[in-house]
Scaffold this motif. Sequence first.
Motif, mmCIF file in Angstrom:
data_model
loop_
_atom_site.group_PDB
_atom_site.id
_atom_site.type_symbol
_atom_site.label_atom_id
_atom_site.label_comp_id
_atom_site.label_asym_id
_atom_site.label_seq_id
_atom_site.Cartn_x
_atom_site.Cartn_y
_atom_site.Cartn_z
ATOM 1 N N LEU A 140 17.532 -11.286 7.444
ATOM 2 C CA LEU A 140 16.960 -10.528 6.308
ATOM 3 C C LEU A 140 17.653 -9.501 5.618
ATOM 4 N N THR A 141 17.339 -9.614 4.268
ATOM 5 C CA THR A 141 17.657 -8.226 3.393
ATOM 6 C C THR A 141 17.051 -6.875 4.201
ATOM 7 N N SER A 142 17.838 -5.834 3.638
ATOM 8 C CA SER A 142 17.147 -4.621 4.069
ATOM 9 C C SER A 142 15.608 -4.563 3.779
ATOM 10 N N ALA A 143 15.322 -4.722 2.442
ATOM 11 C CA ALA A 143 13.878 -4.700 2.074
ATOM 12 C C ALA A 143 13.040 -5.630 2.756
ATOM 13 N N GLU A 144 13.440 -6.958 3.124
ATOM 14 C CA GLU A 144 12.720 -7.843 3.956
ATOM 15 C C GLU A 144 12.392 -7.395 5.371
ATOM 16 N N PHE A 145 13.327 -6.752 5.869
ATOM 17 C CA PHE A 145 13.322 -6.171 7.454
ATOM 18 C C PHE A 145 12.158 -5.042 7.168
ATOM 19 N N ASN A 146 12.300 -3.930 6.349
ATOM 20 C CA ASN A 146 11.379 -3.142 6.309
ATOM 21 C C ASN A 146 10.178 -3.580 6.092
ATOM 22 N N LEU A 147 9.636 -4.530 5.422
ATOM 23 C CA LEU A 147 8.430 -5.277 4.926
ATOM 24 C C LEU A 147 8.022 -5.844 6.112
ATOM 25 N N LEU A 148 8.800 -6.782 7.160
ATOM 26 C CA LEU A 148 8.442 -7.309 8.298
ATOM 27 C C LEU A 148 8.067 -6.286 9.384
ATOM 28 N N GLU A 149 8.887 -5.174 9.453
ATOM 29 C CA GLU A 149 8.342 -4.094 10.466
ATOM 30 C C GLU A 149 7.167 -3.463 10.049
ATOM 31 N N LEU A 164 3.168 -0.770 0.832
ATOM 32 C CA LEU A 164 4.142 -1.559 1.237
ATOM 33 C C LEU A 164 5.284 -1.118 0.364
ATOM 34 N N CYS A 165 5.219 -0.880 -1.012
ATOM 35 C CA CYS A 165 6.297 -0.588 -1.900
ATOM 36 C C CYS A 165 6.815 0.813 -1.204
ATOM 37 N N GLU A 166 5.822 1.978 -0.953
ATOM 38 C CA GLU A 166 6.170 3.189 -0.520
ATOM 39 C C GLU A 166 6.988 3.227 0.538
ATOM 40 N N GLY A 167 6.455 2.531 1.791
ATOM 41 C CA GLY A 167 7.085 2.446 2.872
ATOM 42 C C GLY A 167 8.349 1.534 3.176
ATOM 43 N N ALA A 168 8.443 0.583 2.365
ATOM 44 C CA ALA A 168 9.380 -0.372 2.385
ATOM 45 C C ALA A 168 10.663 -0.231 1.331
ATOM 46 N N LEU A 169 9.989 0.150 0.108
ATOM 47 C CA LEU A 169 11.177 0.189 -0.865
ATOM 48 C C LEU A 169 11.589 1.760 -1.115
ATOM 49 N N GLY A 170 10.430 2.637 -0.631
ATOM 50 C CA GLY A 170 10.918 4.189 -0.711
ATOM 51 C C GLY A 170 10.436 4.764 -2.127
#
Length: 214
Positions: A140-149, A164-170
């Motif tokens: 997974l990329t960093s963004a994909e991992f954040n979304l999965l988490e 999701l945008c706020e939490g995963a992409l900041g």
Amino acid sequence: MLAEYLATEGFETDTLHDGEAGVKAALSGDYAAVVLDIMMPRLNGIDALRRIRQSSRIPVIMLTAKGDDIDRIVGLELGADDYVPKPCSPRELVARLRAILRRSGDAARQSRTTEPAALGPIRVYPEQRRAEWEGTPLELTSAEFNLLEMLVAGAGRVLTKAALCEGALGRPHTRYDRSVDVHMSNLRQKLAAFADGQAPIHTVRGVGYKMAFE
């Protein structure tokens, strides 16, 4: 100019001026993140990103021409973590870099004691920034991992694109921003490869996404 501004913000940067040199540096293991321009000699940014993603999950921010949605979407589909349109504000680039580094580095250090999260065959290890499907590592990329988490933590609940945008992409979600959709499509495809073609990520039209196993 960007390198000078990043230095004033505490970043150590190296600047390379062609795609082949950029790929070599990105894969060297000496850097925490890559800012990758689309327009470069010898190897353009899209091809450079493709080579980087063949063997590395290093966070990548693409610099794309303002309004060029095709390059933007292709970059995200190939595994870019985020994008900044040119001409870009140095302050915005710094904010995006810090958000990515916080999630890929600082977040891991801050969650050393966090127990692995499990949902069906998926296990997420926040402290190691890795995930598995029945013991098999997920690339997974960093963004994909954040979304999965986020999806695993909110299993069964609908998570809005804004959250999701706020939490995963900041960063805040904007009306025409498709980043979450493209990252989610990539993640869904990777999970479907293990789930007989049916990924457990469900789209809730007009709202967002949720993860659930039947």
